[in-house]
Design a protein around this motif. Structure first.
Motif, PDB file in Angstrom:
ATOM      1  N   ASP A  11       0.875  -1.165   0.000  1.00 39.17           N
ATOM      2  CA  ASP A  11       0.000   0.000   0.000  1.00 39.17           C
ATOM      3  C   ASP A  11       0.917   1.222   0.000  1.00 39.17           C
ATOM      4  O   ASP A  11       1.488   1.590   1.034  1.00 39.17           O
ATOM      5  CB  ASP A  11      -0.900  -0.035   1.238  1.00 39.17           C
ATOM      6  CG  ASP A  11      -1.890   1.124   1.298  1.00 39.17           C
ATOM      7  OD1 ASP A  11      -1.541   2.240   0.870  1.00 39.17           O
ATOM      8  OD2 ASP A  11      -3.011   0.914   1.807  1.00 39.17           O
ATOM      9  N   PHE A 340       0.227  -0.907  -4.945  1.00 32.79           N
ATOM     10  CA  PHE A 340      -1.072  -0.271  -5.130  1.00 32.79           C
ATOM     11  C   PHE A 340      -0.989   1.140  -4.571  1.00 32.79           C
ATOM     12  O   PHE A 340      -0.561   1.333  -3.430  1.00 32.79           O
ATOM     13  CB  PHE A 340      -2.169  -1.059  -4.401  1.00 32.79           C
ATOM     14  CG  PHE A 340      -2.448  -2.416  -4.999  1.00 32.79           C
ATOM     15  CD1 PHE A 340      -3.566  -2.606  -5.791  1.00 32.79           C
ATOM     16  CD2 PHE A 340      -1.586  -3.479  -4.774  1.00 32.79           C
ATOM     17  CE1 PHE A 340      -3.824  -3.861  -6.350  1.00 32.79           C
ATOM     18  CE2 PHE A 340      -1.841  -4.730  -5.331  1.00 32.79           C
ATOM     19  CZ  PHE A 340      -2.975  -4.917  -6.125  1.00 32.79           C
ATOM     20  N   ASP A 341      -1.351   2.131  -5.370  1.00 37.16           N
ATOM     21  CA  ASP A 341      -1.255   3.516  -4.908  1.00 37.16           C
ATOM     22  C   ASP A 341      -2.074   3.733  -3.643  1.00 37.16           C
ATOM     23  O   ASP A 341      -1.664   4.447  -2.734  1.00 37.16           O
ATOM     24  CB  ASP A 341      -1.723   4.471  -5.995  1.00 37.16           C
ATOM     25  CG  ASP A 341      -0.748   4.541  -7.163  1.00 37.16           C
ATOM     26  OD1 ASP A 341       0.427   4.142  -6.985  1.00 37.16           O
ATOM     27  OD2 ASP A 341      -1.160   4.968  -8.257  1.00 37.16           O
ATOM     28  N   ARG A 342      -3.256   3.093  -3.582  1.00 31.40           N
ATOM     29  CA  ARG A 342      -4.117   3.132  -2.407  1.00 31.40           C
ATOM     30  C   ARG A 342      -4.708   1.745  -2.201  1.00 31.40           C
ATOM     31  O   ARG A 342      -4.817   0.950  -3.150  1.00 31.40           O
ATOM     32  CB  ARG A 342      -5.246   4.160  -2.584  1.00 31.40           C
ATOM     33  CG  ARG A 342      -4.780   5.610  -2.482  1.00 31.40           C
ATOM     34  CD  ARG A 342      -5.819   6.563  -3.032  1.00 31.40           C
ATOM     35  NE  ARG A 342      -6.068   6.304  -4.450  1.00 31.40           N
ATOM     36  CZ  ARG A 342      -5.303   6.781  -5.430  1.00 31.40           C
ATOM     37  NH1 ARG A 342      -4.237   7.515  -5.155  1.00 31.40           N
ATOM     38  NH2 ARG A 342      -5.591   6.505  -6.694  1.00 31.40           N
ATOM     39  N   ASP A 344      -7.642   0.578  -1.841  1.00 24.40           N
ATOM     40  CA  ASP A 344      -8.856   0.172  -2.535  1.00 24.40           C
ATOM     41  C   ASP A 344      -8.720   0.184  -4.053  1.00 24.40           C
ATOM     42  O   ASP A 344      -9.710  -0.009  -4.772  1.00 24.40           O
ATOM     43  CB  ASP A 344     -10.038   1.051  -2.104  1.00 24.40           C
ATOM     44  CG  ASP A 344      -9.783   2.542  -2.321  1.00 24.40           C
ATOM     45  OD1 ASP A 344      -8.673   2.898  -2.781  1.00 24.40           O
ATOM     46  OD2 ASP A 344     -10.689   3.349  -2.027  1.00 24.40           O
ATOM     47  N   ASP A 345      -7.511   0.397  -4.571  1.00 29.74           N
ATOM     48  CA  ASP A 345      -7.319   0.337  -6.017  1.00 29.74           C
ATOM     49  C   ASP A 345      -7.525  -1.083  -6.513  1.00 29.74           C
ATOM     50  O   ASP A 345      -7.127  -2.056  -5.864  1.00 29.74           O
ATOM     51  CB  ASP A 345      -5.920   0.808  -6.399  1.00 29.74           C
ATOM     52  CG  ASP A 345      -5.772   2.320  -6.316  1.00 29.74           C
ATOM     53  OD1 ASP A 345      -6.785   2.998  -6.064  1.00 29.74           O
ATOM     54  OD2 ASP A 345      -4.640   2.818  -6.497  1.00 29.74           O
ATOM     55  N   SER A 349      -0.247  -0.407  -9.570  1.00 26.69           N
ATOM     56  CA  SER A 349       0.314   0.630 -10.443  1.00 26.69           C
ATOM     57  C   SER A 349       1.751   0.324 -10.844  1.00 26.69           C
ATOM     58  O   SER A 349       2.277   0.926 -11.789  1.00 26.69           O
ATOM     59  CB  SER A 349       0.265   1.985  -9.734  1.00 26.69           C
ATOM     60  OG  SER A 349       1.023   1.941  -8.530  1.00 26.69           O
TER      61      SER A 349
END
Length: 361
Positions: A11, A340-342, A344-345, A349
């Protein structure tokens, strides 16, 4: 595209917040930060830590040093009492010739002599390791001056002294370990000054003892937390990482409800086998705080969720986020991390290679 499970996910938002929080806390106390890169073994993360203010990186092996130095992260402390042989001497000499600033651990007069016999005087510097109560490696604090003066007489630059308060990895142990480390380093630094080799660096720290070390009147000038970049189930249970700070999880699929439990497709070959005697399980689920991984085999993790009826379990085929007990161990089991950038993505990425994976020598 989201990869098939199991895989380790970072994350990014949480990890960057962790890096910034630790850097800001150290800076506020005027203490240098040299995070331990054996946790992540990843070039991209090392660069983020240095960009956030770290003075360099700590590594555990020459192999890890070679990987990070090749990527330009070449201010490195090998926090290990290396026993120098011909191969290690040649590799350290090569790093120095390429312009890397390398410091290595030493905890005996005999080991200091080996550094000199390996032709490393003037090429690497040394830090004397002292035992601060963990009783692993390190000389007794009062002997630090003897080790330092032996190294200095052999022409080795003695940069300072260091300790690892590994006994902070125990319930209610963080503050005690930090105090014992501070006292051990205070005695060791005095011993070195009495021997005519005053330490320029007094280095300590671990993730569980980090906050306690900052709160003390301590001689420490540098701290070396590692797991703080990710957090893990051990830190969650010890109280040194909050669940909302955990940035590394194993994404796993629920493949069975056998026995009224969850069976996940992430076993010990992804999560790692570490389980401290005090740990409440083989890992946890980030989104189900009461859940525990109660049984672990190579490709299965069995999870109990207290108070949840069988019909209310996460459904077959659903994705869960498992928190390894020990993030360092889990990272060393995979070739890459999915970023994952956030949280909940839907899709990662980036994919980061675990560049120093398996570099254990």
């Amino acid at each position: 595209m989201r990869p098939s499970t199991p895989f380790l996910a970072v994350d990014l938002e949480r990890m960057q917040a962790n890096i910034a929080r630790v850097a800001e806390a150290a800076t506020a106390r005027g203490i240098a930060l040299r995070p331990h890169a054996k946790t992540h073994k990843t070039i991209e993360i090392g660069r983020m830590q240095v960009a956030a203010g770290a003075h360099g990186l700590t590594v555990a092996t020459i192999g890890e040093a070679e990987v990070f130095a090749a990527a330009g992260l070449d201010d490195l402390f090998i926090a290990y009492p290396l026993w120098i042989d011909a191969d290690r001497a040649a590799r350290l000499s090569h790093l120095a010739a390429a312009g890397a600033a390398i410091s290595i651990g030493v905890d005996s007069v005999e080991a200091a002599a080996r550094i000199a016999r390996g032709g490393l005087a003037g090429r690497v510097s040394a830090r004397v390791e002292v035992d601060a109560g963990h009783h692993r490696s390190g000389c007794v604090p009062t002997a630090a001056g003897d080790v330092a003066s032996a190294a200095a007489r052999a022409g080795i630059e003695v940069e300072g002294v260091f300790a690892f308060p590994g006994h902070a990895y125990a319930p209610e142990g963080r503050e005690t370990a930090a105090r014992q480390e501070a006292e051990a380093l205070r005695v060791a630094a005095a011993s070195m000054r009495d021997a005519g080799v005053p330490p320029q660096v007094v280095s300590g720290g671990s993730t569980p003892s980090f906050a306690a070390a900052l709160a003390l009147d301590s001689p420490v000038t540098e701290l070396r937390p590692g797991v703080s970049v990710f957090g893990d189930a051990q830190q969650w249970e010890l109280g040194s990482t909050a669940p909302e700070q955990i940035a590394l999880t194993a994404h796993a699929t629920v493949v069975s409800h056998a026995g009224g439990r969850l069976v996940l497709d992430a076993g010990s070959k992804v999560l790692g086998p570490d389980r401290a005697a005090w740990a409440t399980g083989h890992g946890r689920l980030l989104d189900h705080p009461d859940a525990r991984i109660v049984q672990l085999s190579e490709h299965h993790a069995l999870v109990e969720l207290p108070g949840i009826a069988p019909d209310d379990l996460p459904p077959l085929g659903s994705l869960v986020r498992a928190v390894p007990n020990h993030s360092c161990m889990a990272v060393n089991l995979v070739d890459e991390l999915f970023v994952f950038d956030r949280a909940d993505d839907a899709e990662p990425s980036a994919r980061w290679r675990v560049a120093a994976r398996g570099r254990n020598a």
